[in-house]
Every structure is written in C-alpha cells, then in structure tokens.
Design a protein around this motif. Structure first.
Motif, short mmCIF file in Angstrom:
data_model
loop_
_atom_site.label_atom_id
_atom_site.label_comp_id
_atom_site.label_asym_id
_atom_site.label_seq_id
_atom_site.Cartn_x
_atom_site.Cartn_y
_atom_site.Cartn_z
N GLU A 10 0.86 -0.74 -13.08
CA GLU A 10 1.59 -1.96 -13.40
C GLU A 10 2.69 -2.23 -12.38
OE1 GLU A 10 2.72 -1.27 -17.47
OE2 GLU A 10 0.67 -1.61 -18.18
N GLN A 11 3.45 -1.20 -12.00
CA GLN A 11 4.54 -1.38 -11.04
C GLN A 11 4.01 -1.79 -9.67
OE1 GLN A 11 7.78 -1.61 -11.59
NE2 GLN A 11 7.96 -2.16 -9.45
N GLN A 12 2.92 -1.19 -9.25
CA GLN A 12 2.34 -1.54 -7.94
C GLN A 12 1.80 -2.96 -7.93
OE1 GLN A 12 -0.33 1.65 -6.80
NE2 GLN A 12 1.26 3.15 -7.14
N CYS A 13 1.26 -3.40 -9.05
CA CYS A 13 0.77 -4.79 -9.14
C CYS A 13 1.92 -5.79 -9.17
CB CYS A 13 -0.13 -4.94 -10.36
SG CYS A 13 -1.70 -4.06 -10.20
N ILE A 14 2.99 -5.46 -9.86
CA ILE A 14 4.17 -6.34 -9.87
C ILE A 14 4.73 -6.44 -8.46
CG2 ILE A 14 6.58 -6.51 -10.65
CD1 ILE A 14 5.55 -5.41 -13.38
N ARG A 15 4.77 -5.32 -7.74
CA ARG A 15 5.24 -5.36 -6.36
C ARG A 15 4.36 -6.27 -5.51
NH1 ARG A 15 4.85 -3.76 -1.31
NH2 ARG A 15 6.71 -3.07 -0.20
N LEU A 16 3.04 -6.20 -5.68
CA LEU A 16 2.11 -7.06 -4.94
C LEU A 16 2.39 -8.53 -5.22
CD1 LEU A 16 -0.56 -7.37 -3.23
CD2 LEU A 16 -1.76 -7.34 -5.43
N ILE A 17 2.59 -8.88 -6.48
CA ILE A 17 2.86 -10.26 -6.87
C ILE A 17 4.16 -10.76 -6.24
CG2 ILE A 17 3.48 -11.70 -8.86
CD1 ILE A 17 1.38 -9.90 -10.45
N ASN A 18 5.20 -9.93 -6.27
CA ASN A 18 6.48 -10.33 -5.67
C ASN A 18 6.40 -10.40 -4.15
OD1 ASN A 18 7.87 -10.67 -8.11
ND2 ASN A 18 8.33 -8.50 -8.23
#
Length: 142
Positions: A10-18
C-alpha cells in the motif's frame, strides 16, 4: 499476505500515485510514461479515447500544449490484492492555466479547478510498481 507485507504494498503504491502527480506537474513526460507498464491502459479524467501502451501514453502527453498545472491527490485508498497486484482509488483536484511566461504567475483557467478521481490497477514489475490501468473521471462538468 501478512499485515506488514500489505502495508508495504500500500505504501509503495501511494508513493507511485504521488510521484505521478509531481512528475506530471513538472511536465516530465518521459518519467511519467515510465510509470506505466508497456501495455498499460490510460484514460484521462477529462475524457477522450483510451490510450493503450507506454509509447502511446508518452505521445499523448507530448502532443498536449504546455500549461501550468498542479494536481492535488487526496483520499487515496489502496487495496493490496496480493504481493504483486493492488487497486487504488484517489480523489483529485486539478488547478491549471496558461503556461507561465517570463517568471510571472499565470492566470488560472476559467474551468479550474477540475474535481475528479482515478481508479488504478497497479502491478509489480521488474522495474518496480507500475500502472497497468489508470482510469480517470470528473465529478462535475467543467
């Protein structure tokens, strides 16, 4: 998946989105395109035909006239479906206007801000987490 693995995804995906929002606002189209898989499916929140494939996505960004823009991403929820697949939903605000000239702040476009969302399918590739599918929509008419 245990809780730690799920939270990492989840954290890595949020980083990708940002990261996508920041690179998009910087108009670094090459870097934006690299955040998609080779066979990705992309549809802008403002509509239009879907764009298929990393190269076509890059071409679609390069074809746009320059503008000043700022994406604000909020309410992102990522659901890890497994160690290599996740789905995400994010609300977006897009402030935009003419391209900045001579260091002056540009005027905001009359239809700004746009309010919308992205629904993403994100997959783990040898290059890292990438968008397999990024579908956007608007909540209000511009």
């Amino acid at each position: 998946m245990d809780l730690d693995e799920r939270q990492q995804v989840e954290q890595q995906c949020i980083r990708l989105i940002n990261l996508y929002a920041n690179l998009n606002d910087a108009q670094d189209w090459e870097a934006v395109a690299q955040l998609y898989t080779e066979d990705a499916h992309f549809q802008r929140p403002s509509g239009g035909d879907p764009v298929i494939g990393r190269e076509a996505i890059l071409e679609s960004f390069l074809a746009r006239p320059p503008r000043t823009q700022r994406h604000v991403i909020a309410n992102t929820v990522v659901d890890a479906e497994g160690p290599a697949t996740a789905r995400a939903f994010s609300a977006i605000l897009l402030f935009h206007g003419d391209a900045a000239k001579d260091g002056e702040l540009p005027a905001m476009a009359p239809n700004s801000p746009l309010v919308g969302w992205y629904r993403d399918l994100i997959v783990l590739t040898p290059e890292g987490w990438r968008f397999q599918q990024r579908i956007g929509g608007l909540d209000f008419r511009p």
